[in-house]
Design a protein around this motif. Sequence first.
Motif, PDB file in Angstrom:
ATOM      1  N   GLU A  55       0.814  -1.219   0.000  1.00 56.95           N
ATOM      2  CA  GLU A  55       0.000   0.000   0.000  1.00 56.95           C
ATOM      3  C   GLU A  55       0.850   1.272   0.000  1.00 56.95           C
ATOM      4  O   GLU A  55       0.380   2.328  -0.416  1.00 56.95           O
ATOM      5  N   CYS A  56       2.082   1.165   0.450  1.00 58.84           N
ATOM      6  CA  CYS A  56       3.021   2.303   0.403  1.00 58.84           C
ATOM      7  C   CYS A  56       3.723   2.391  -0.948  1.00 58.84           C
ATOM      8  O   CYS A  56       4.574   3.257  -1.152  1.00 58.84           O
ATOM      9  N   ASN A  57       3.416   1.465  -1.854  1.00 53.85           N
ATOM     10  CA  ASN A  57       4.052   1.400  -3.175  1.00 53.85           C
ATOM     11  C   ASN A  57       5.563   1.206  -3.081  1.00 53.85           C
ATOM     12  O   ASN A  57       6.322   1.757  -3.879  1.00 53.85           O
ATOM     13  N   ALA A  58       5.984   0.402  -2.108  1.00 51.65           N
ATOM     14  CA  ALA A  58       7.419   0.220  -1.877  1.00 51.65           C
ATOM     15  C   ALA A  58       7.968  -1.117  -2.367  1.00 51.65           C
ATOM     16  O   ALA A  58       9.182  -1.292  -2.415  1.00 51.65           O
ATOM     17  N   LEU A  59       7.106  -2.069  -2.732  1.00 46.50           N
ATOM     18  CA  LEU A  59       7.596  -3.402  -3.093  1.00 46.50           C
ATOM     19  C   LEU A  59       8.575  -3.384  -4.265  1.00 46.50           C
ATOM     20  O   LEU A  59       9.605  -4.074  -4.230  1.00 46.50           O
TER      21      LEU A  59
END
Length: 161
Positions: A108-112
């Motif tokens: 959800e933080c767009n960090a993957l």
Amino acid sequence: MPTITPAQAGGANRCAFLDAIANSEIGPALLAETQNGYNVLVGSTPAHPLTFSSYATHPDILNQALNSTAAGRYQLLYRYWGSYSKMLNLPDFGPLSQDKIALQQIRECNALLFIDAGNFAHAVALCSRIWASLPGNDYGQHQNAIALLQSYYTAAGGTLA
């Protein structure tokens, strides 16, 4: 290390990132003294560990001094447990479920994609709104230095770009 395997998580860097978060939130000493942090309540210290005994559900224990219900390896607040439990179809608040929630929060933080690519510092910056111990947020709590977090990440097998 987290309970989730690299195959389940989507890669070794993701598992290493989870380990960095746990070390940041709970600390190596408390991780070693508990069930790898999965049973830790907010406000715990190595000298005074506060833990819960059942993984059936989030313990929802309010630490009045901190006004927080954070629990588990990634210090999830109770108010988020119900929605993540349903979204991810989780059977309990056990170690694998906690890992899956943390990965969903990272998603959800767009960090993957940044974790997968080894761009650790940028992934931390994106996730700092979730975890107060990560640098770059305004929670007013202790934040760990990016160099320390990166050392946890690489020690857990994470690779850098």
